[in-house]
Motif scaffolding. Sequence first.
Motif, PDB file in Angstrom:
ATOM      1  N   ARG A  71       7.567 -35.927 -27.294  1.00  9.55           N
ATOM      2  CA  ARG A  71       8.367 -35.379 -26.193  1.00  9.55           C
ATOM      3  C   ARG A  71       7.792 -35.739 -24.839  1.00  9.55           C
ATOM      4  O   ARG A  71       6.589 -35.794 -24.649  1.00  9.55           O
ATOM      5  N   VAL A  72       8.695 -35.936 -23.900  1.00  7.81           N
ATOM      6  CA  VAL A  72       8.308 -36.061 -22.498  1.00  7.81           C
ATOM      7  C   VAL A  72       8.975 -34.893 -21.790  1.00  7.81           C
ATOM      8  O   VAL A  72      10.181 -34.693 -21.940  1.00  7.81           O
ATOM      9  N   ALA A  73       8.184 -34.122 -21.078  1.00  7.94           N
ATOM     10  CA  ALA A  73       8.682 -32.920 -20.399  1.00  7.94           C
ATOM     11  C   ALA A  73       9.533 -32.077 -21.347  1.00  7.94           C
ATOM     12  O   ALA A  73      10.607 -31.598 -20.988  1.00  7.94           O
ATOM     13  N   GLY A  74       9.065 -31.937 -22.565  1.00 12.13           N
ATOM     14  CA  GLY A  74       9.726 -31.055 -23.519  1.00 12.13           C
ATOM     15  C   GLY A  74      10.923 -31.650 -24.229  1.00 12.13           C
ATOM     16  O   GLY A  74      11.542 -30.986 -25.056  1.00 12.13           O
ATOM     17  N   GLN A 129      21.807 -36.718 -22.730  1.00 10.86           N
ATOM     18  CA  GLN A 129      22.239 -36.214 -21.433  1.00 10.86           C
ATOM     19  C   GLN A 129      23.177 -37.205 -20.760  1.00 10.86           C
ATOM     20  O   GLN A 129      23.118 -38.402 -21.004  1.00 10.86           O
ATOM     21  N   SER A 130      24.002 -36.666 -19.871  1.00 11.73           N
ATOM     22  CA  SER A 130      24.811 -37.558 -19.050  1.00 11.73           C
ATOM     23  C   SER A 130      23.871 -38.260 -18.072  1.00 11.73           C
ATOM     24  O   SER A 130      22.735 -37.822 -17.872  1.00 11.73           O
ATOM     25  N   ILE A 131      24.362 -39.335 -17.479  1.00 10.21           N
ATOM     26  CA  ILE A 131      23.550 -40.069 -16.514  1.00 10.21           C
ATOM     27  C   ILE A 131      23.183 -39.169 -15.329  1.00 10.21           C
ATOM     28  O   ILE A 131      22.054 -39.197 -14.850  1.00 10.21           O
ATOM     29  N   TYR A 132      24.130 -38.326 -14.908  1.00  6.89           N
ATOM     30  CA  TYR A 132      23.815 -37.343 -13.850  1.00  6.89           C
ATOM     31  C   TYR A 132      22.589 -36.524 -14.225  1.00  6.89           C
ATOM     32  O   TYR A 132      21.632 -36.398 -13.468  1.00  6.89           O
ATOM     33  N   ALA A 133      22.687 -35.913 -15.426  1.00  7.72           N
ATOM     34  CA  ALA A 133      21.634 -34.998 -15.844  1.00  7.72           C
ATOM     35  C   ALA A 133      20.322 -35.749 -16.045  1.00  7.72           C
ATOM     36  O   ALA A 133      19.251 -35.261 -15.670  1.00  7.72           O
ATOM     37  N   PHE A 142      14.692 -37.170 -14.540  1.00 11.32           N
ATOM     38  CA  PHE A 142      13.633 -38.118 -14.165  1.00 11.32           C
ATOM     39  C   PHE A 142      13.146 -37.903 -12.732  1.00 11.32           C
ATOM     40  O   PHE A 142      12.012 -38.231 -12.412  1.00 11.32           O
ATOM     41  N   GLN A 143      14.017 -37.353 -11.882  1.00 14.73           N
ATOM     42  CA  GLN A 143      13.534 -37.022 -10.532  1.00 14.73           C
ATOM     43  C   GLN A 143      12.475 -35.926 -10.616  1.00 14.73           C
ATOM     44  O   GLN A 143      11.526 -35.908  -9.849  1.00 14.73           O
ATOM     45  N   GLY A 144      12.671 -35.017 -11.572  1.00  8.76           N
ATOM     46  CA  GLY A 144      11.767 -33.877 -11.692  1.00  8.76           C
ATOM     47  C   GLY A 144      10.477 -34.194 -12.442  1.00  8.76           C
ATOM     48  O   GLY A 144       9.661 -33.304 -12.674  1.00  8.76           O
ATOM     49  N   LEU A 145      10.317 -35.445 -12.856  1.00 10.65           N
ATOM     50  CA  LEU A 145       9.159 -35.796 -13.676  1.00 10.65           C
ATOM     51  C   LEU A 145       8.000 -36.258 -12.791  1.00 10.65           C
ATOM     52  O   LEU A 145       8.144 -37.185 -12.005  1.00 10.65           O
ATOM     53  N   ILE A 155       7.381 -47.635 -14.714  1.00 14.36           N
ATOM     54  CA  ILE A 155       8.407 -47.346 -15.717  1.00 14.36           C
ATOM     55  C   ILE A 155       9.499 -46.472 -15.094  1.00 14.36           C
ATOM     56  O   ILE A 155      10.693 -46.755 -15.219  1.00 14.36           O
ATOM     57  N   LEU A 156       9.077 -45.421 -14.411  1.00 14.03           N
ATOM     58  CA  LEU A 156      10.049 -44.501 -13.827  1.00 14.03           C
ATOM     59  C   LEU A 156      10.896 -45.183 -12.758  1.00 14.03           C
ATOM     60  O   LEU A 156      12.084 -44.910 -12.623  1.00 14.03           O
ATOM     61  N   GLN A 157      10.272 -46.091 -12.048  1.00 12.56           N
ATOM     62  CA  GLN A 157      11.015 -46.794 -11.008  1.00 12.56           C
ATOM     63  C   GLN A 157      12.191 -47.570 -11.603  1.00 12.56           C
ATOM     64  O   GLN A 157      13.310 -47.516 -11.095  1.00 12.56           O
TER      65      GLN A 157
END
Length: 967
Positions: free
Chosen positions: A448-451, A460-464, A469-472, A485-487
């Motif tokens: 898991r990443v962030a649970g 998840q939808s692309i919105y969600a 990922f913004q909150g990571l 990776i996140l970028q």
Amino acid sequence: MPSQNSSSSISTGEALALAAGSEYSAISIRGARTHNLQNVDLDIPHGKLVVITGPSGSGKSSLAFDTVYAEGQRQYIESLSVYSRQFLTQLQRPDVDSIDGLQPTICIDQRPGNQNPRSTVATNTEIYDYLRLLMARLGDVSCHQCGEPVRHQSLDQIQEALLSLAEGTKLLILAPIVRGRKGQHAEALATVRKAGLVRARIDGQLCELDAAPQLDARKAHTIEAVVDRIVVRPGVNSRLAESLQLAARHGDGALVACYLDPEQEKQARTTGTTTEGLWTDRLFSTKYACPNCQVNLAEIEPRTFSFNSPYGACPKCEGLGHLNQFDPDLVVPIRGLSLASGVVAPWAGLRSATVKKSRASLEAFLTEHDKAKDANWSDFTESFFTQLLYGEPAEKTDRFVGLMTLLEQELATATDEARREQLEAYRGQISCQECGGSRLRREALGVRVAGKTIHEITQQSIYAAAAFFQGLHYAGHDQQIAKPILQEIRSRLGFLQQVGLGYLTLARSSDSLSGGEFQRVRLATGIGAGLAGILYILDEPSIGLHSRDNDRLIAALRDLQTNGSTVLVVEHDEAMMHAADWLIDIGPGAGSQGGKVIAAGTPAEVAADPLSLTGAYLSGRQTIAVPTNRRTADLARAITIAGCTANNLQNVTATIPLGLLIAVTGVSGSGKSSLINETLAPALIRKLGGVAPKPAAHASLVGTELIDKVIEIDQRGLGRSPRSNAATYTGLWDEIRKVFATTKEARQLGYAPNRFSFNVAGGRCETCQGQGLQRIEMNFLPDIFVPCPTCSGQRFNAQTLQVLYRGKNIAEILEMSIDEAVGFFENFSHIERTLVSLCDVGLGYLKLGQPSTTLSGGEAQRVKLATELARAETGRTFYLLDEPTTGLHFDDIRLLLGVLQKLVDRGNTVLVIEHNLDVIKSADWLIDLGPDGGDGGGQIMFAGTPEQLASLPENLTGKFLKPLLKH
Ligand code: ADP
Ligand code: ADP
Ligand code: ZN
Ligand code: ZN
């Protein structure tokens, strides 16, 4: 590498160099003659947003795809080494004198082509690849069997953790030997003893090994050897290190620290209670393995998360997420209804032996449960159907075997083809139970990443997902790994939202996307790659986009262009044309009447060009008129579908008044297709006795007695056979063959209509079997087609060609355009009627014999419409069209609207799903879905006339419609 043709062959490498050095400022095309192009000379400026437009069939695709892109591909292959080239199919050089200044070309079209059934939005955009990397490098691993977090720690780290316990903590170091396995375990105990250990914890009880209890072989036991007993205080370090090492060795990498907090111990002592329940267990592993289950998780690698690889794919469904199985909803279609009617249905289609067997045991089951009916009816029916489908638990002696099993058995043994087919009809795609539809091995789902597991992230939808990922946030060492990776992930998610696809889930399978959605998904990949100096060619990317999202798409294309690429778009959308740097108008007509560049320049220049039809519409010299009066809706004469819940539909009830032109509108992803294509259309067709896929969930459908039939008119081709054409599709060919059979010569020779068919032996040329062409295979060169040497391309044999009608033979008829044919067959009213209706939809330029495979989607759609128009019908038909304006120019849309209105004038109902504002403003009645896409949509926001919609200030469709309704 040296090029053979100095005027046009530059390699991609050279093109790149040229693009960088900009020796050319334009792609310069000379003498293009592909399909209908009439020796076109054209310069396409580099580094600009360029739109190619023109009527349907005028030659836009022939220019953009079949000439520019084809040459780009060919030059690319030519630039490869001879060795690599032998593995690639050779591409034919397009019919063009020269193309200079060509940049490396990427074509983003709408046809998924050879689609991998496993491909999803996430894999297509490469988001999934980055996600796999993220999971493997930074995911928290836990055991997929028991849920225990698995942290791989060195013995030093374990020691450090234990030494941080409060001073005075009592500590037991245990080595797990047996974990919850049945047996007496005499051998295991002996091994422990041999190692010199004297105590153990057996099923949670500490004991001396010599006084160990006799273990019940039929029960599961847990045995842990006590390696040491220590009290945490300064100076125990080296003893602890030794004990940990020993424990890890006996425990195969795992060890348990069991400890008692000194504070709690003191309290217990003062109150005189036992400390037994106060001990805490902590599991450690020096390997990436679950200390409980001995499942080895050492190999968590990116490929562990790939459902395309045997390392990651669920072994049951092989990474598809679903299996082709008997569908319980098809086997028992009326589950949940009253038992009386429910009992009969599932037997339908079952072979009598199977029926008897099942029925007998079921009746017994029913009698037994008879009393339950009054007690709790719905629970009872639920359990009844579960038993019916899946049978009874294995322990029961007189076991009732479930229908599902019986059906599987029968299918496995059935040899009769018809019976197999019948059984296959009860099968469908059922979510895989092994992986829960996640497509992955269970090991992968313990990470898991962030649970969230990778499956939960992609659900998840692309919105969600973007918010997720913004909150990571990561810090330190992890941050360095996470950042790149996140970028990549964030920029792609950002782009997908920008082009109006935020409502799609990442796991959405690519083959369920519409053409427009698919194209925009692929665009995200192109943008993500961040290449410059590229020529991107796109085919109508605005398809499926609401006006709201169109601006965002244009902005995205701008981003590509400002990065230093040339963006070439074949497009009909007015906003896109206005936004272009350069506009190319192909025309003036279609087919042989098109194929010329009518105007090229800035949008303003083209708009001012008196010769350009596109310009006339852009400048407002020509318009599609708003109807002066609309038909009024009679809501008492309507079809109503209620309780629709497919995909995002929120229990929607839609009423469709009959005898009108109706447009279903709403932003992309709002639920238009879910309501119309997945629910209403198949439900209507089935109710009227036709064959259609299973309609999506809905509660009721009323009003169907008011219509006779449903006809869906799509843009799919007329047939994949090169032997079919507009004449065969519309039935004209049969009639024309009859005309030839009635001629004097034919009667003298005894030729029946069949003689004039190029599909059957008799009248056709047997050398080419009626194809007119011969394929010549050239080893290392592309196959070439040459006119058949026997018939010189005429497709018929000499005797057949002797027969003339009004001076022409049957081969000459195939070469005739529809316009010419109208006068020619004036004596045959049914032939003429079909021909006239083909002209009415703007296809007069087509040759009767042009193969269906070469017709564009818009042309195919209009052949279908013309066929319907020519048919004598009852005026009680319900026509359904999904974005019929795809591929159509303003002027084609004007023609199309004329045809649709004509169908409605005869009493029929025409329902279109549309984004095109000219169509929306021409409808009698609108049904608008929204307010947004995905979870934010799925409701009917409005039903009524265009004027009423335009007066609603907060409605998105109304906002864009309003300016068009001002007279
Ligand atoms: P557009 O993209 O402007 O709608 P196309 O370039 O697809 O038009 O087609 C231009 C003309 O060429 C049309 O009349 C079409 O029927 C014809 N055409 C298209 N493909 C082929 C082909 N493979 N062979 C022969 N004619 C073709
Ligand atoms: P529209 O036709 O208005 O563009 P759709 O009916 O296609 O909207 O989609 C409505 C919602 O249902 C969207 O969130 C879409 O992602 C979802 N959806 C549509 N088809 C499927 C499918 N086959 N599987 C999963 N979700 C789907
Ligand atoms: Zn599976
Ligand atoms: Zn021939």
